[in-house]
Design an enzyme around this catalytic site. Structure first.
Site, PDB file in Angstrom:
ATOM      1  N   ASP B 223       0.837  -1.202   0.000  1.00 22.94           N
ATOM      2  CA  ASP B 223       0.000   0.000   0.000  1.00 22.94           C
ATOM      3  C   ASP B 223       0.871   1.251   0.000  1.00 22.94           C
ATOM      4  O   ASP B 223       1.590   1.512   0.971  1.00 22.94           O
ATOM      5  CB  ASP B 223      -0.893  -0.032   1.255  1.00 22.94           C
ATOM      6  CG  ASP B 223      -1.997   1.019   1.228  1.00 22.94           C
ATOM      7  OD1 ASP B 223      -1.905   1.952   0.417  1.00 22.94           O
ATOM      8  OD2 ASP B 223      -2.933   0.886   2.039  1.00 22.94           O
ATOM      9  N   HIS B 312      -9.353  -0.125  -7.615  1.00 19.97           N
ATOM     10  CA  HIS B 312      -8.951   1.027  -6.793  1.00 19.97           C
ATOM     11  C   HIS B 312      -7.813   1.823  -7.430  1.00 19.97           C
ATOM     12  O   HIS B 312      -7.851   3.049  -7.488  1.00 19.97           O
ATOM     13  CB  HIS B 312      -8.539   0.536  -5.395  1.00 19.97           C
ATOM     14  CG  HIS B 312      -8.081   1.619  -4.480  1.00 19.97           C
ATOM     15  ND1 HIS B 312      -8.954   2.455  -3.809  1.00 19.97           N
ATOM     16  CD2 HIS B 312      -6.828   2.035  -4.115  1.00 19.97           C
ATOM     17  CE1 HIS B 312      -8.275   3.314  -3.073  1.00 19.97           C
ATOM     18  NE2 HIS B 312      -6.976   3.086  -3.242  1.00 19.97           N
TER      19      HIS B 312
END
Lengths: 193, 405
Positions: B223, B312
């Protein structure tokens, strides 16, 4: 005039202490008189470069709040003093609008108990070294306070050195949560650069 | 009334190293200390110094661009009634002294437990100001575009994780040191402000050999791969306010994002990867290349997009958001929550987004994600707060001086 506080010695922490001999010398002088002495250093202040105040770096200043204290007529300022210069400097006094009388004091062992007294010859910070002013050790004693010192206030303080030079600082007032009068550290740290 | 100038701290670090607090001298000193009472230490190789001492001074608060720390703790505070501009100045000068001491590994001035601070803790302390304190009589107007984050359709915000007049973000290598710093900063602020919420989380910023890595959230996703890299012009343009009273500052959005790990675990690995557009193993784009390679948003396989339309990483991609981007950090959290069924474990991410202009960068990208993002099925924002990050300060100056003096 000088309040003497006695308490039982507490454990120290991992910080080099002033050698016992040096401490004894300071004590012997300190017991004689409190404050009022004239500056003893060289009067040659013509050259700003040699002024003691110019060699001293002040760090981590704070003043103990009086709100909630048993005796609200006095408090103390703490800080570190670093001498970046080539000559020893001597802190001989201080002044502030919030206190009627200010002296340089130290806590130390006297007859097996902690006692506080003025450092009458001033606090020497050797060239290239530093001194820590902290609870249980050296401190700037603020007496005859003109009002309460509350956490969140600020105190303007002027330090005076033996050559007559001065350095000002602003110190925050902080709550000190340890029991009043109980200074938890014997001795005062001194250190090299 | 302005206070006397703060004194120079030019020798500060040298001073710190000499007090004997912590083993700043390095690995040799560490080994020497341990050798006396720990036999294995005498035969083990000298450990490397585990972290850095990060100087607090500069044009920017260093915690923004610093590498992700292992532990991040945030505390938001509300100003007490009657706190005015002068009082804010006293608080900021007070905090400045605390930040300088804590960053160097000393106790804060007046610290009753200074032993809990130590150098080489990767410690940074970042201070920000909420919308309620960015008004006349306090900090004045915030930086351009700063304000509250507008409500999002998928939000399920709880007051207990939202808002605040001030924030302190403390990050470091060790949770004990971080918690102590937070405690001192909150205690010293007591005359001015009261804590509103506190969030803590962890991150793994290094691989097993100690090299920096992007790190993973609790879904297992790498991330932050798309972040602009600190030290680059892109980073500077993304993060820093470049002119005006807030020059050198930034803005910070804190979102507490609950993650439904149970339903996430029901997905196949392929479904998990396609929901983001990146491989789970190394975070690389599904369209190939190493982790930091850009996604090929046009790539198709057997007629369908490799990175799905609602993945995303596509929805957040700068090329589909007018070049808008943020600098993101995160801290994974796990918390026990008492419910009628008993104690349940809630997991999630304390998501931090830094950007120069909140309204022009964060809000449009977040709205695009709110509109369509596969991850919305397994993630829910339960807290939201925004803060204008104060510019940095130089030695002898103080946090917020250019805004309050």
């Amino acid at each position: 005039m000088t309040r003497t506080t006695r308490t039982t010695p507490a454990r120290g922490r991992a910080r080099r202490l002033v050698p016992a001999a040096a401490l004894a010398l300071a004590l012997g002088a300190g017991l004689a008189a409190c404050g009022d002495e004239e500056p003893t250093g060289s009067a040659d202040t013509a050259s700003a470069a040699t002024e003691q105040a110019g060699s001293v770096t002040i760090g981590d200043p704070w003043v103990r709040a009086t709100v909630g204290a048993e005796d609200t007529s006095m408090s103390a300022a703490f800080m570190t003093l670093d001498n970046d210069g080539d000559e020893d400097v001597t802190l001989v006094g201080a002044s502030t609008e919030v206190a009627g009388m200010v002296e340089i004091h130290e806590m130390s062992m006297v007859d097996g108990a902690m006692a506080m007294q003025a450092v009458s010859d001033g606090l020497v910070v050797e060239a290239g070294r530093g001194k820590v002013l902290e609870p249980g050790g050296y401190h700037v004693m603020l007496m005859d306070l003109q009002g309460e010192l509350a956490p969140g206030d600020e105190v303007e303080l002027t330090l005076e050195f033996s050559d007559g030079s001065e350095q000002g600082l602003t110190a925050p007032v902080k709550e000190f949560t340890e029991e009043e009068g109980h200074y938890h550290e014997p001795g005062t740290g001194e250190h090299d650069h | 009334m302005s206070p006397a100038p703060r004194v120079s701290r030019r020798r500060l670090l040298g001073y710190v190293g000499s007090t004997g607090v912590g083993a700043a001298a390095g690995a040799g000193a560490v080994l020497a200390v341990g050798a006396e009472d720990a036999a294995p230490a005498s035969t083990a190789p000298a450990p490397a110094v585990p972290g850095r001492t990060i100087e607090p001074w500069g044009a920017h608060q260093p915690g923004v661009a610093a590498p992700q720390a292992a532990v991040s703790e945030l505390v938001a505070l509300d100003l007490l009634p009657g706190v005015d501009r002068d009082a804010l100045g006293r608080l900021m000068r007070l905090w400045t002294g605390d930040v300088e001491a804590l960053a160097a590994g000393r106790g804060a001035p007046g610290d009753p437990a200074p032993w809990l601070s130590q150098p080489a803790s990767d410690l940074t302390i970042t201070v920000g100001v909420g919308p309620g304190a960015c008004r006349p009589g306090l900090f004045g107007a915030g930086p351009p575009g700063f304000g509250d984050v507008p409500p999002m359709r998928h939000d399920r915000l709880q007051q207990r994780w939202s808002g605040g007049d001030l924030v302190v973000l403390v990050a470091g290598r060790d949770g004990t040191t971080v918690a102590h710093a937070v405690r001192r900063l909150v205690a010293d602020a007591a005359p001015f402000a009261r804590a509103r919420w506190r969030q803590v989380g962890s991150w793994n910023p290094t691989d097993p050999s100690g090299r920096p890595q992007t790190g993973r959230n609790l879904f297992g996703q790498v991330d932050g791969s798309g972040n602009p890299q600190p030290g680059t012009p892109l980073f500077d343009a993304t993060v820093w306010v470049d002119e005006g009273r807030w020059a050198g500052g930034s803005s910070l959005v804190v979102r507490r994002i609950r993650m439904d790990l149970d339903t996430w675990d029901e997905l196949t690995r392929d479904e998990q990867e396609r929901s983001v557009g990146r491989a789970l193993a190394d975070g690389a784009p599904l369209t190939g290349g190493p982790e930091l390679a850009d996604l090929d948003l046009a790539a198709r396989s057997q007629g369908r997009l490799v990175v799905p339309a609602d993945a995303h990483a596509r929805r957040a991609h700068p090329s589909l958001n007018g070049g808008r981007r943020m600098f993101r950090k995160g801290a994974n959290y796990t918390r026990e929550v008492e419910t009628e069924q008993g104690v349940e474990v809630e997991s999630g991410l304390v998501f931090l987004a830094f950007q120069a202009d909140l309204a022009d960068q964060f809000v449009p990208v977040q709205q695009a994600l709110d509109e369509s993002d596969q991850l919305n099925e397994w993630t829910t924002a339960i807290g939201s707060a925004s803060f204008a990050v104060l510019p940095g300060f130089e030695q002898g100056s103080w946090l917020g001086e250019q805004l309050l003096a």
